[in-house]
Write an enzyme that holds these catalytic residues in place. Structure first.
Site, mmCIF file in Angstrom:
data_model
loop_
_atom_site.group_PDB
_atom_site.id
_atom_site.type_symbol
_atom_site.label_atom_id
_atom_site.label_comp_id
_atom_site.label_asym_id
_atom_site.label_seq_id
_atom_site.Cartn_x
_atom_site.Cartn_y
_atom_site.Cartn_z
ATOM 1 N N GLY A 12 22.659 -17.467 -21.339
ATOM 2 C CA GLY A 12 21.596 -17.148 -22.290
ATOM 3 C C GLY A 12 20.487 -18.181 -22.183
ATOM 4 N N ARG A 15 15.718 -18.004 -23.116
ATOM 5 C CA ARG A 15 14.862 -18.008 -24.320
ATOM 6 C C ARG A 15 15.497 -18.849 -25.430
ATOM 7 N NH1 ARG A 15 16.365 -11.874 -26.368
ATOM 8 N NH2 ARG A 15 17.633 -12.677 -28.058
ATOM 9 N N ILE A 17 16.956 -21.524 -27.710
ATOM 10 C CA ILE A 17 17.626 -22.799 -27.444
ATOM 11 C C ILE A 17 17.972 -22.909 -25.957
ATOM 12 C CG2 ILE A 17 19.769 -24.074 -27.884
ATOM 13 C CD1 ILE A 17 19.608 -22.932 -30.819
ATOM 14 N N ASP A 71 26.552 -10.311 -17.942
ATOM 15 C CA ASP A 71 27.045 -10.235 -19.319
ATOM 16 C C ASP A 71 28.241 -11.185 -19.408
ATOM 17 O OD1 ASP A 71 28.413 -9.571 -21.669
ATOM 18 O OD2 ASP A 71 27.826 -7.465 -21.545
ATOM 19 N N ASN A 98 26.024 -21.098 -23.904
ATOM 20 C CA ASN A 98 25.009 -21.022 -24.961
ATOM 21 C C ASN A 98 24.763 -19.595 -25.450
ATOM 22 O OD1 ASN A 98 22.386 -22.070 -26.351
ATOM 23 N ND2 ASN A 98 21.685 -20.421 -25.010
ATOM 24 N N SER A 150 27.600 -24.223 -33.778
ATOM 25 C CA SER A 150 26.668 -24.048 -34.902
ATOM 26 C C SER A 150 27.218 -24.751 -36.130
ATOM 27 C CB SER A 150 26.533 -22.553 -35.207
ATOM 28 O OG SER A 150 25.844 -22.357 -36.426
ATOM 29 N N SER A 152 27.404 -23.134 -38.533
ATOM 30 C CA SER A 152 28.181 -21.981 -39.004
ATOM 31 C C SER A 152 29.632 -22.039 -38.545
ATOM 32 C CB SER A 152 27.547 -20.675 -38.502
ATOM 33 O OG SER A 152 26.254 -20.529 -39.003
ATOM 34 N N TYR A 163 30.172 -13.637 -37.165
ATOM 35 C CA TYR A 163 29.592 -14.706 -36.337
ATOM 36 C C TYR A 163 30.260 -16.069 -36.590
ATOM 37 C CZ TYR A 163 25.738 -17.882 -34.850
ATOM 38 O OH TYR A 163 24.978 -18.874 -34.278
ATOM 39 N N LYS A 167 32.078 -19.133 -34.032
ATOM 40 C CA LYS A 167 31.611 -20.508 -33.845
ATOM 41 C C LYS A 167 32.723 -21.504 -34.185
ATOM 42 C CE LYS A 167 27.583 -19.491 -32.241
ATOM 43 N NZ LYS A 167 27.200 -19.845 -30.876
ATOM 44 N N THR A 195 19.704 -24.398 -38.580
ATOM 45 C CA THR A 195 18.833 -23.234 -38.356
ATOM 46 C C THR A 195 17.643 -23.601 -37.472
ATOM 47 O OG1 THR A 195 19.473 -22.365 -40.502
ATOM 48 C CG2 THR A 195 17.483 -21.448 -39.509
ATOM 49 N N ASN A 201 17.145 -14.926 -35.060
ATOM 50 C CA ASN A 201 16.927 -14.824 -36.509
ATOM 51 C C ASN A 201 15.449 -14.597 -36.870
ATOM 52 O OD1 ASN A 201 15.859 -17.330 -35.937
ATOM 53 N ND2 ASN A 201 17.593 -18.464 -36.788
HETATM 54 P P1 NAD Z 1 18.376 -16.178 -28.711
HETATM 55 O O1 NAD Z 1 18.669 -14.815 -29.187
HETATM 56 O O2 NAD Z 1 16.967 -16.508 -28.399
HETATM 57 O O3 NAD Z 1 19.253 -16.570 -27.462
HETATM 58 C C1 NAD Z 1 20.502 -16.005 -27.208
HETATM 59 C C2 NAD Z 1 20.606 -15.814 -25.727
HETATM 60 O O4 NAD Z 1 21.894 -15.282 -25.401
HETATM 61 C C3 NAD Z 1 19.573 -14.817 -25.205
HETATM 62 O O5 NAD Z 1 18.988 -15.311 -24.030
HETATM 63 C C4 NAD Z 1 20.397 -13.579 -24.908
HETATM 64 O O6 NAD Z 1 19.858 -12.785 -23.880
HETATM 65 C C5 NAD Z 1 21.689 -14.216 -24.486
HETATM 66 N N1 NAD Z 1 22.801 -13.288 -24.546
HETATM 67 C C6 NAD Z 1 23.156 -12.475 -25.567
HETATM 68 N N2 NAD Z 1 24.222 -11.754 -25.231
HETATM 69 C C7 NAD Z 1 24.542 -12.111 -23.958
HETATM 70 C C8 NAD Z 1 25.546 -11.714 -23.054
HETATM 71 N N3 NAD Z 1 26.452 -10.765 -23.383
HETATM 72 N N4 NAD Z 1 25.575 -12.273 -21.831
HETATM 73 C C9 NAD Z 1 24.658 -13.199 -21.471
HETATM 74 N N5 NAD Z 1 23.687 -13.631 -22.300
HETATM 75 C C10 NAD Z 1 23.635 -13.086 -23.522
HETATM 76 O O7 NAD Z 1 18.928 -17.146 -29.854
HETATM 77 P P2 NAD Z 1 19.205 -18.725 -29.853
HETATM 78 O O8 NAD Z 1 19.020 -19.154 -31.247
HETATM 79 O O9 NAD Z 1 18.471 -19.413 -28.796
HETATM 80 O O10 NAD Z 1 20.768 -18.752 -29.555
HETATM 81 C C11 NAD Z 1 21.365 -19.560 -28.578
HETATM 82 C C12 NAD Z 1 22.696 -20.054 -29.094
HETATM 83 O O11 NAD Z 1 22.452 -20.926 -30.204
HETATM 84 C C13 NAD Z 1 23.612 -18.960 -29.628
HETATM 85 O O12 NAD Z 1 24.935 -19.223 -29.220
HETATM 86 C C14 NAD Z 1 23.505 -19.114 -31.132
HETATM 87 O O13 NAD Z 1 24.656 -18.665 -31.801
HETATM 88 C C15 NAD Z 1 23.335 -20.600 -31.249
HETATM 89 N N6 NAD Z 1 22.778 -21.085 -32.501
HETATM 90 C C16 NAD Z 1 21.549 -20.676 -32.909
HETATM 91 C C17 NAD Z 1 21.039 -21.161 -34.108
HETATM 92 C C18 NAD Z 1 19.712 -20.741 -34.633
HETATM 93 O O14 NAD Z 1 19.427 -20.977 -35.819
HETATM 94 N N7 NAD Z 1 18.841 -20.160 -33.806
HETATM 95 C C19 NAD Z 1 21.790 -22.059 -34.864
HETATM 96 C C20 NAD Z 1 23.039 -22.447 -34.406
HETATM 97 C C21 NAD Z 1 23.525 -21.954 -33.228
HETATM 98 C C1 RM4 Z 2 23.205 -20.278 -36.923
HETATM 99 C C2 RM4 Z 2 22.904 -20.538 -38.367
HETATM 100 C C3 RM4 Z 2 21.525 -20.090 -38.626
HETATM 101 C C4 RM4 Z 2 21.350 -18.666 -38.170
HETATM 102 C C5 RM4 Z 2 21.771 -18.507 -36.742
HETATM 103 C C6 RM4 Z 2 21.714 -17.097 -36.252
HETATM 104 O O1 RM4 Z 2 24.455 -20.626 -36.533
HETATM 105 O O2 RM4 Z 2 23.818 -19.825 -39.189
HETATM 106 O O3 RM4 Z 2 21.179 -20.231 -39.979
HETATM 107 O O4 RM4 Z 2 20.004 -18.300 -38.308
HETATM 108 O O5 RM4 Z 2 23.061 -18.943 -36.614
#
Ligand code: NAD
Ligand code: RM4
Length: 262
Positions: A12, A15, A17, A71, A98, A150, A152, A163, A167, A195, A201
């Site tokens: 992932g 985009r 993170i 995937d 990720n 996370s 979370s 979700y 985590k 977050t 989100n």
């Molecule tokens: P995002 O939606 O921008 O990134 C998620 C990425 O995972 C995308 O590039 C998507 O294409 C990819 N993805 C989804 N399903 C997939 C699959 N089956 N195979 C391969 N790739 C796949 O969101 P993000 O916030 O950058 O999330 C990245 C990580 O950070 C996630 O694991 C998310 O749970 C975690 N996270 C995010 C937050 C937040 O607040 N944004 C907080 C804590 C943890």
């Molecule tokens: C994180 C946390 C954030 C939420 C994302 C999707 O783990 O819970 O608040 O926005 O997930």
């Protein structure tokens, strides 16, 4: 250039993170393989560029990057992805699990299919990638396996009952991996973001509930949300020589949001 001559796979990684991690690792001198999912799960609400565009912009800036679509919940696709990394680069030094999804849903409305998909992508996907990576790292007796967990993983979420358990599971997977591969000089650690506004989100925080976004900011001692680059910094640390003796660790990056009980 703390990661010069390393080969890093970021799932992932195109985009949010993951993109910040890919870009920062390239700046630190690592060759980066950007895994992405070119289907509905990866559709962007925040206007993110394609994986190809991210790789091209890294290369245009003097870095080294390529893309690989897979995937992470598909064991065959994950195996082929690791084969691609080894055939193209000869080794894998750092894996960053990720990829993740979070379709916000009321507890009573989560379908079995939704539960399965969130678990398949977030937890099974991390397991499949970590296992496949460990198999190619063990013979070389070196490697770093990192997870985007996370806050979370510690707290619940009323719209995240599918979700949050994934985590929490990632934290336990990370510790089990650390125990299983430590004797081969491989470390396993997890970063726990608070977050961060990304595609995952964007609809919730920027469109449906900006008040919720403000609530998160207000309860954060630093009075801002974490940014993707804040998470990337922690990943660089865990991948670097500075973290050579750290394994089985979780690092919260949330500006203190999660310690605020008020
Ligand atoms: P995002 O939606 O921008 O990134 C998620 C990425 O995972 C995308 O590039 C998507 O294409 C990819 N993805 C989804 N399903 C997939 C699959 N089956 N195979 C391969 N790739 C796949 O969101 P993000 O916030 O950058 O999330 C990245 C990580 O950070 C996630 O694991 C998310 O749970 C975690 N996270 C995010 C937050 C937040 O607040 N944004 C907080 C804590 C943890
Ligand atoms: C994180 C946390 C954030 C939420 C994302 C999707 O783990 O819970 O608040 O926005 O997930």
């Amino acid at each position: 250039m703390r990661l010069k001559e390393k080969v890093t796979l970021v799932t992932g990684g195109s985009r949010g993170i993951g993109r910040a991690i890919s870009e920062r690792f390239a700046i630190e001198g690592s060759q980066v393989v950007i895994n992405y999912l070119p289907d509905a799960d990866s559709s962007s609400t925040a206007g993110s560029p394609s994986a190809e565009d991210v790789a091209q912009s890294i290369v245009a800036s003097g870095g080294m990057a390529s893309c690989y679509p897979a995937d992470v919940s598909d064991s065959k696709a994950v195996g082929q992805m690791i084969d691609y990394v080894i055939e193209s680069y000869g080794r894998l030094d750092v894996l960053i699990c990720n990829a993740g999804i979070c379709p916000f849903s009321r507890f009573t409305e989560i379908t079995e299919e939704q539960w399965d998909r969130v678990n398949d992508v977030n937890l099974k996907g991390a397991f499949l990638c970590a296992q496949a990576a460990a198999k190619v790292m063990i013979p070389r007796k070196t490697g770093r396996i990192l997870f985007t967990s996370s806050v979370s993983s510690i707290f619940g979420g009323s719209l995240q009952a599918h979700y949050c358990p994934t985590k929490g599971g990632i934290n336990q997977l990370m510790k089990s991996v650390a125990l299983a591969v430590g004797e081969y000089g491989i470390t396993s650690n997890a970063v726990l973001p608070g977050t961060v506004v990304t595609d995952i989100n964007y609809q919730q925080l920027e469109i449906d509930s900006p008040d919720l976004k403000q609530y998160f900011i207000d309860r954060t001692p630093l009075r801002r949300l974490a940014e993707p680059k804040d998470i990337a910094s922690a990943m660089v640390f865990f991948a670097s020589e500075d973290a050579a003796m750290i394994s089985g660790a979780t690092l919260v990056i949330d500006g203190g949001m999660s310690i605020n009980l008020q």
